[in-house]
Design a protein around this motif. Sequence first.
Motif, mmCIF file in Angstrom:
data_model
loop_
_atom_site.group_PDB
_atom_site.id
_atom_site.type_symbol
_atom_site.label_atom_id
_atom_site.label_comp_id
_atom_site.label_asym_id
_atom_site.label_seq_id
_atom_site.Cartn_x
_atom_site.Cartn_y
_atom_site.Cartn_z
ATOM 1 N N UNK A 1 0.857 -1.185 0.000
ATOM 2 C CA UNK A 1 0.000 0.000 0.000
ATOM 3 C C UNK A 1 0.893 1.235 0.000
ATOM 4 N N UNK A 2 0.485 2.283 -0.695
ATOM 5 C CA UNK A 2 1.335 3.495 -0.749
ATOM 6 C C UNK A 2 1.527 4.136 0.629
ATOM 7 N N UNK A 3 0.581 3.921 1.517
ATOM 8 C CA UNK A 3 0.722 4.401 2.897
ATOM 9 C C UNK A 3 0.064 3.376 3.803
ATOM 10 N N UNK A 4 0.283 3.524 5.095
ATOM 11 C CA UNK A 4 -0.282 2.555 6.019
ATOM 12 C C UNK A 4 -1.801 2.630 5.972
ATOM 13 N N UNK A 5 -2.481 1.478 5.740
ATOM 14 C CA UNK A 5 -3.952 1.524 5.695
ATOM 15 C C UNK A 5 -4.543 1.909 7.038
ATOM 16 N N UNK A 6 -5.587 2.709 6.981
ATOM 17 C CA UNK A 6 -6.254 3.170 8.191
ATOM 18 C C UNK A 6 -7.638 2.544 8.279
ATOM 19 N N UNK A 7 -8.110 2.315 9.519
ATOM 20 C CA UNK A 7 -9.471 1.853 9.698
ATOM 21 C C UNK A 7 -10.443 2.943 9.273
ATOM 22 N N UNK A 8 -11.586 2.512 8.743
ATOM 23 C CA UNK A 8 -12.615 3.466 8.344
ATOM 24 C C UNK A 8 -13.227 4.101 9.587
ATOM 25 N N UNK A 9 -13.354 5.405 9.559
ATOM 26 C CA UNK A 9 -13.953 6.134 10.679
ATOM 27 C C UNK A 9 -15.316 6.675 10.279
ATOM 28 N N UNK A 10 -16.308 6.306 11.043
ATOM 29 C CA UNK A 10 -17.641 6.844 10.805
ATOM 30 C C UNK A 10 -17.697 8.302 11.259
ATOM 31 N N UNK A 11 -18.468 9.146 10.540
ATOM 32 C CA UNK A 11 -18.613 10.553 10.998
ATOM 33 C C UNK A 11 -19.132 10.658 12.412
ATOM 34 N N UNK A 12 -19.915 9.695 12.844
ATOM 35 C CA UNK A 12 -20.464 9.713 14.199
ATOM 36 C C UNK A 12 -19.519 9.111 15.235
ATOM 37 N N UNK A 13 -18.443 8.489 14.760
ATOM 38 C CA UNK A 13 -17.487 7.865 15.663
ATOM 39 C C UNK A 13 -16.082 8.039 15.112
ATOM 40 N N UNK A 14 -15.545 9.242 15.155
ATOM 41 C CA UNK A 14 -14.259 9.535 14.521
ATOM 42 C C UNK A 14 -13.066 8.907 15.237
ATOM 43 N N UNK A 15 -13.216 8.401 16.460
ATOM 44 C CA UNK A 15 -12.079 7.875 17.199
ATOM 45 C C UNK A 15 -11.803 6.422 16.855
#
Length: 248
Positions: free
Chosen positions: A234-248
């Motif tokens: 991957x070009x950068x480290x993959x991040x978990x998807x963050x819901x707008x209602x749960x950004x953390x």
Amino acid sequence: MDSQQTLRAQMRAVTISREYGSGGGEIARRLAAKLQWQLIDHDFVVRIAQTLGVSEHEVELQDEYSQSVMARILSSMRAVDPALLVDATSGQATTEEGYHQALVSVVEAVAREGHVVIVGRGAQKILERQRDVLHVRIVAPLEKRITYVVQRENLDRDAARNRILQKDRHRERYLQNYYHVNSSEPHLYDLVLNTGIIDMDSCADIISLALERKANRLTVAEHELGPGIGSPRYPSRPQDFRSPNNPL
């Protein structure tokens, strides 16, 4: 023989596991005709049974994993085809374990002969370590299967539902008893097809293509197989998807 046929010819067998009423047996028949391979299914057993003097009615009373009549058939197959190497004189097939061993011997023998489509009989487990065998599972939603059994077996819907559930339970019990697996375990198969969506001829075509593609990997070393081989980072480290209602 074209290049596709040459590739497929390197494979020994296709195993077809199926939910009852999913059309897996019919797909196997169409596939065997397409490949011009031997079909090892219920009708194959019936033909051998007739050779041995066992009536088709007796066979119909048994399922593919049942002991009595099927044990007599399997333990006597050596008389029909010596290449199957089932010892008819040992008497072991009169026991449940003996029947299981006879079944394993037959599946292994027909796979050694090669170019066979094997329906059921736990072949996905018996031949699981052979890279030159393609393992397929055919499934469909229950209501679709009920409709299929109603049409094929001239039953009402309640009787068709009961037959499906009984057959599925019987097959699961056998796999659980001898292999401690469920037939729905996806890692047993190279391919799972849903006939609730995909028509039977298309299923046969897809299996034929998968057979060719798996054959093309036979010469590849085991350590060079898998989704990680040849995949870029991957070009950068993959991040978990963050819901707008749960950004953390």
